[in-house]
Design an enzyme around this catalytic site. Structure first.
Site, mmCIF file in Angstrom:
data_model
loop_
_atom_site.group_PDB
_atom_site.id
_atom_site.type_symbol
_atom_site.label_atom_id
_atom_site.label_comp_id
_atom_site.label_asym_id
_atom_site.label_seq_id
_atom_site.Cartn_x
_atom_site.Cartn_y
_atom_site.Cartn_z
ATOM 1 N NE ARG A 79 8.729 -5.906 25.022
ATOM 2 C CZ ARG A 79 8.956 -4.797 25.709
ATOM 3 N NH1 ARG A 79 9.470 -3.734 25.085
ATOM 4 N NH2 ARG A 79 8.692 -4.723 27.000
ATOM 5 C CG HIS A 109 -12.259 -0.845 -5.577
ATOM 6 N ND1 HIS A 109 -11.047 -1.326 -5.143
ATOM 7 C CD2 HIS A 109 -12.042 -0.338 -6.820
ATOM 8 C CE1 HIS A 109 -10.138 -1.132 -6.077
ATOM 9 N NE2 HIS A 109 -10.711 -0.532 -7.110
#
Length: 450
Positions: A204, A439
């Site tokens: 959290r 890429h």
């Protein structure tokens, strides 16, 4: 006869070893006191064996979840737990040997035993007295346990690494990164795994995108997540199984229960009172930014100070302390801001800097600009087990200075380090935009967000 040293480290974990070796390099007469194996939590029951188990879980997932769609016949009849543990142990043994060799090369006396303060300059170890001009307390921490009936039937993260076999059904209790990592590993290795968290989600304190995506993946692939789950008791059944009972009446029966609810400092057995060293209400040693305690000549680094409980933090703090003390760098200290963190979950998580809510609270909504990317990791995109990869840049001000970088997905554990350097140097969104992408990679998303 009392033996005297320039510098002594109590604790042979990451912080103690790093600091004592650095001091010895500058000609100091040094000793390291450790009762157990060298390497502390990280090497023996933490980062290192955990990462080995994480790799093992990844291999199983590659075989059974992804291999068939890549065209491989992945019929495998057996997983040998004993072989995995033997390989892990052999690797850790090599690390122990490496530590011993480096300490020996630096002429550090390694004393096997428990140290206790006699006074601010004197320690008692194995019935003998030793003194030092400078003493570092690097005793680390240990797992915490809840105060409920039957707590003794569970094990903790230390106990996980001593399991003789993989249990069929496992409950992990905790919402932090240790609980998430252990539950992910056990689930990945094929056991029926349950993760019990006290509130609505694990992790959290991380950016909401991280926690939300992790819950999404858990709901799809496991472990089974139990939210708002507060343990009430553990019952041992006649067949040896364990039933975890929750305060709201829910229960789950498993073969192994692991407590991963947090850690606490291991400062209580070294007689800090005799030296006058102050601790806070939780037992952590109080230090300033230079790692000084309230007593001149006594210092502390690592998990026993309540700082960021990560191995590289203890190492960095320990080395900087020795630079300040023994290499004429009077202002040398560790900057505890913007420390990168990786969680070896399934999939892995990487984060550095402010979360989006933290940035909005600190700078105001009108000063914060957030960039996001969400896609399917290529590794999983060609399979029936597709997994999300999500990234976020948190920027502030007209120049869009990057103050937070967050991601969850394949490869995040390896890509974050370089981006953490960029954030630490004050990179802006324009700097990222001006960087040509590599890429096809997941990392390119960080420099192509719009």
């Amino acid at each position: 006869m009392t033996k005297h040293y320039d510098y002594i480290a109590i604790g042979g974990g990451s912080g103690g070893i790093a600091s004592i070796n650095r001091a010895a390099m500058y000609g100091q007469k040094c000793a390291l006191i450790e009762a157990k194996e060298l390497g502390g939590t990280c090497v023996n029951v933490g980062c290192v064996p955990k990462k080995v188990m994480w790799h093992a879980a990844q291999i199983r997932e590659a075989i059974h979840m992804y291999g068939p769609d890549y065209g491989f016949d992945t019929t495998i009849n057996k997983f040998n737990w004993e072989t995995l543990i033997a390989s892990r142990t052999a690797y850790i043994d090599r690390i122990h040997t490496s530590y011993e060799n480096v300490l020996g090369k630096n002429n550090v006396d390694v004393i096997k035993g428990f140290a206790r303060f006699v006074d601010a300059k004197t320690l008692e170890v194995n019935g003998e007295t030793i003194t030092a001009d400078h003493i570092l307390i690097a005793t680390g921490g240990r797992p915490s346990h809840p105060d409920i009936p039957g707590v003794e039937y569970g094990i903790d993260s230390d106990g996980f690494f001593a399991l003789p076999a993989l249990p069929e059904r496992v409950a992990v209790v905790g919402a932090g990164y240790i609980a998430v990592e252990l539950a992910g590993v056990i689930n990945g290795l094929g056991a029926k795994t349950h993760l019990f968290v006290r509130k609505h989600a694990p992790l959290r304190s991380f950016d909401p995108m991280i926690s939300e995506t992790l819950v999404e993946v858990m709901n799809a692939e496991g472990p089974q997540l139990h939210t708002n789950a507060i343990p009430k008791a553990v019952v041992k059944n006649t067949d040896g199984s364990l039933t975890l009972e929750l305060e709201d009446g829910r229960s789950e029966t498993v073969d192994c229960l692991i407590w991963a609810i947090g850690r606490e400092p291991a400062n209580d057995n070294i007689n800090l009172e005799a030296a006058g060293v102050k601790t806070n209400e939780k037992g952590y040693i109080v230090v300033d930014k230079y790692q000084n305690t309230n007593i001149e000549g006594i210092y502390a680094v690592g998990d026993n100070t309540g700082a960021v409980e990560l191995t590289p933090v203890a190492v960095a703090a320990g080395r900087r302390l020795s630079e300040r003390l023994f290499n004429n760098k009077p202002d040398e200290h560790l900057d505890y801001s913007n420390i990168p963190t990786v969680v070896f979950s399934h999939p892995p998580i990487g984060t550095v800097g402010l979360t989006e809510p933290q940035a909005r609270e600190q700078y105001g909504d009108d000063q914060v600009k957030v960039y996001k990317s969400s896609f399917t990791a290529m590794y999983t995109a060609v399979t029936t087990h597709r997994q999300p990869c999500r990234m976020k840049l948190v920027c502030v001000g007209s120049e869009e200075k990057i103050v937070g970088i967050h991601g969850i997905g394949f490869g995040m554990d390896e890509m974050l380090q370089g981006f953490a350097v960029a954030l630490k140097m004050g990179a802006t969104k324009k700097d990222f935009d001006n960087t040509v992408a590599i890429h096809p990679t997941a990392a390119e998303e960080f420099v192509t967000m719009r």
